[in-house]
Scaffold this active site. Sequence first.
Site, mmCIF file in Angstrom:
data_model
loop_
_atom_site.group_PDB
_atom_site.id
_atom_site.type_symbol
_atom_site.label_atom_id
_atom_site.label_comp_id
_atom_site.label_asym_id
_atom_site.label_seq_id
_atom_site.Cartn_x
_atom_site.Cartn_y
_atom_site.Cartn_z
ATOM 1 C CE LYS A 201 -1.733 2.679 2.713
ATOM 2 N NZ LYS A 201 -2.355 4.505 2.827
ATOM 3 N N GLY A 253 6.668 4.391 8.497
ATOM 4 C CA GLY A 253 5.887 5.146 8.540
ATOM 5 C C GLY A 253 6.485 6.505 10.145
ATOM 6 C CD GLU A 275 12.563 3.011 9.090
ATOM 7 O OE1 GLU A 275 12.371 4.523 9.122
ATOM 8 O OE2 GLU A 275 12.551 4.323 6.865
ATOM 9 C CB CYS A 309 12.710 8.728 8.360
ATOM 10 S SG CYS A 309 13.503 7.236 7.008
ATOM 11 C CD GLU A 406 9.508 12.250 12.486
ATOM 12 O OE1 GLU A 406 9.024 11.438 12.406
ATOM 13 O OE2 GLU A 406 10.621 11.546 11.088
HETATM 14 P P1 NDP Z 1 1.532 7.750 8.384
HETATM 15 O O1 NDP Z 1 2.560 7.016 9.548
HETATM 16 O O2 NDP Z 1 0.544 8.350 9.236
HETATM 17 O O3 NDP Z 1 2.199 6.947 6.976
HETATM 18 C C1 NDP Z 1 1.923 6.003 6.529
HETATM 19 C C2 NDP Z 1 1.992 5.047 5.584
HETATM 20 O O4 NDP Z 1 0.952 4.672 6.750
HETATM 21 C C3 NDP Z 1 0.797 5.535 4.795
HETATM 22 O O5 NDP Z 1 1.075 4.988 3.681
HETATM 23 C C4 NDP Z 1 -0.923 5.317 5.123
HETATM 24 O O6 NDP Z 1 -1.505 6.047 4.324
HETATM 25 C C5 NDP Z 1 -0.600 4.502 6.402
HETATM 26 N N1 NDP Z 1 -1.293 4.576 7.851
HETATM 27 C C6 NDP Z 1 -1.902 5.401 8.578
HETATM 28 N N2 NDP Z 1 -2.976 5.198 9.029
HETATM 29 C C7 NDP Z 1 -2.209 3.829 9.033
HETATM 30 C C8 NDP Z 1 -3.604 3.058 10.357
HETATM 31 N N3 NDP Z 1 -3.649 2.896 11.179
HETATM 32 N N4 NDP Z 1 -2.328 1.222 9.867
HETATM 33 C C9 NDP Z 1 -1.468 1.056 9.023
HETATM 34 N N5 NDP Z 1 -1.335 1.933 7.877
HETATM 35 C C10 NDP Z 1 -2.169 3.467 8.094
HETATM 36 O O7 NDP Z 1 2.396 9.197 8.369
HETATM 37 P P2 NDP Z 1 1.727 10.602 7.431
HETATM 38 O O8 NDP Z 1 2.016 10.235 5.977
HETATM 39 O O9 NDP Z 1 0.485 10.359 7.623
HETATM 40 O O10 NDP Z 1 3.017 11.545 7.905
HETATM 41 C C11 NDP Z 1 2.621 12.045 9.385
HETATM 42 C C12 NDP Z 1 3.859 12.067 9.985
HETATM 43 O O11 NDP Z 1 4.679 11.004 10.180
HETATM 44 C C13 NDP Z 1 5.051 13.281 9.887
HETATM 45 O O12 NDP Z 1 4.800 13.844 9.668
HETATM 46 C C14 NDP Z 1 6.228 12.349 10.018
HETATM 47 O O13 NDP Z 1 6.739 12.660 11.354
HETATM 48 C C15 NDP Z 1 6.415 10.413 9.968
HETATM 49 N N6 NDP Z 1 7.057 10.263 9.146
HETATM 50 C C16 NDP Z 1 7.506 9.779 8.518
HETATM 51 C C17 NDP Z 1 8.576 8.971 8.052
HETATM 52 C C18 NDP Z 1 9.837 7.368 8.218
HETATM 53 O O14 NDP Z 1 9.653 7.593 7.170
HETATM 54 N N7 NDP Z 1 9.776 7.712 9.724
HETATM 55 C C19 NDP Z 1 7.892 8.436 6.858
HETATM 56 C C20 NDP Z 1 6.503 9.161 6.673
HETATM 57 C C21 NDP Z 1 5.990 10.187 8.221
HETATM 58 P P3 NDP Z 1 -1.928 6.929 4.077
HETATM 59 O O15 NDP Z 1 -0.962 7.946 3.031
HETATM 60 O O16 NDP Z 1 -3.479 6.828 2.883
HETATM 61 O O17 NDP Z 1 -2.078 8.089 5.782
#
Ligand code: NDP
Length: 497
Positions: A201, A253, A275, A309, A406
């Site tokens: 996804k 994420g 991660e 990240c 973050e």
């Molecule tokens: P999320 O953790 O929400 O998103 C990562 C992925 O998980 C996306 O594909 C998202 O879908 C999906 N997702 C969201 N909610 C759920 C759930 N309950 N169960 C399973 N999958 C889910 O990150 P965001 O995009 O909202 O970013 C928010 C913050 O997270 C950023 O500001 C940053 O601080 C951090 N972040 C950190 C990352 C890293 O690599 N460490 C990467 C991205 C974000 P969808 O895109 O549709 O929301």
Amino acid sequence: MKKRIIKNKISPLSFNGGWGGSYAEAPESADHIQLKDTYDLFINGKFTAPSSGNYFDSINPANEKRLARVADANEKDVDKAVAAANHAYEKVWSRMPAAERSKYIYRIARIMQERARELAVIESLDGGKPIRESRDIDIPLASAHFFYYAGWADKLDYATPGAKSKPVGVAGQIIPWNFPLLMAAWKIAPALAAGNTVILKPAETTPLTALKLAEIIQEAELPDGVVNILSGAGSTGAALVNHPGIHKIAFTGSTEVGKIIQKSLAGTSKRYSLELGGKAANIIFEDAAIDQAVEGIVNGIFFNQGHVCCAGSRLFVQESIANTVMRKLKDRMETLIVGDPLDKNTDIGAINSKDQLEKIKKYVKIGTSEGGACYQSSCSLPSKGYWFRPTLFTNVSQSSRIVQEEIFGPVLSIQTFRTTEEAIEKANNIPYGLSGGVWTDKGSKIFKVTSQIRAGVIWANTYNKFDPTSPFGGYKESGMGREGGLHGLMPYLEIQH
Ligand code: NDP
């Protein structure tokens, strides 16, 4: 004879009307890109309309225009994809001779290379990152991951000396928006090499290169159902996590969502690797090569708009060189070009989404209200789209929220230290432990600091270097499990002694 006196110039360089404006535009063409108006879900080798009939828009964050409509997968679609992936696992992929699996993975890597220019442009359009980064980093590294793991597929006995291994089964993989195709490669390549089938996804704001990867998978003639790609929102990710037909979850994420996933999986037999977020310390000692270190600071925090990240978002500078580093850093920030992601001059592209821009602005307000001194480069910003100036904060403390949390944007917090022990203590005073950087002339100091910082990846006299052969992953709230290298195979193998 008169002595020539050379004065040290201490005042900052003046760039008014200078470097930033003097570059001619050098836009990468998007003429060769073929984007469909609408993208369906990729299930069992075919593009399939979503059960709900719902689609959402994928927006170009540099101009706020729609790039394509993308299908929104619900639980029924997840069901279909899980059935296809289980069938492909049982009947085809896990039974196939490993050398044959390897050929398919290798083929994906080759087609990605052939279509690299197209993928780079789409990555920059959909996510806002500068074309120089998508062209030189994201896409080449993504194909390198497939090449690397193609090599492992028929050598798994050497990955687990003294033991045999089996694939885990069907992997549900959820990825974020900061490195869309690269994250897809990090997830899919080791899973396939180990004999698993997958359902991926992509993030809601950046699904397009994953859907292009679906086209590449068709072109590579992978057996149906081995790779399935379901675009959708967080609820699609949650449906994957909770589906009983899935054997392993791999998530990249936020720590917040990582914790939700961990809770959902507690008590089930599903394996998982996470991660998550980071807040890396980038430590500059007084004996470092300062100009190189300043480049490392800039790369550490402004690469990919700070949506990284492992970004070096907490800078620690030894007190004796703090003024020099600050001056050089501010000068360098003035030369950074913020603007059109497709322009090859651009250093900092568009912020990935309106929500993320709001989040960054919120943190800058918090930083100021907590007493931090904010400095931003004076560059101009385009009127349409989502943009943020390179920003740094001084006068912050260990407890400041912008130091502890973050931000995921181009915002750096700066603190000083006097001794090595103080630097290590401050660096470790954080719930995260993903990465770090150390800059010094002394090898012994590198060994001391890197061995005492609690983080999965630490760079010395460089930053943000990635390679498919190196493991990557975190301590503490930055997650568990490793991706990349031999270690990256382990979450996808059941070891049998
Ligand atoms: P999320 O953790 O929400 O998103 C990562 C992925 O998980 C996306 O594909 C998202 O879908 C999906 N997702 C969201 N909610 C759920 C759930 N309950 N169960 C399973 N999958 C889910 O990150 P965001 O995009 O909202 O970013 C928010 C913050 O997270 C950023 O500001 C940053 O601080 C951090 N972040 C950190 C990352 C890293 O690599 N460490 C990467 C991205 C974000 P969808 O895109 O549709 O929301």
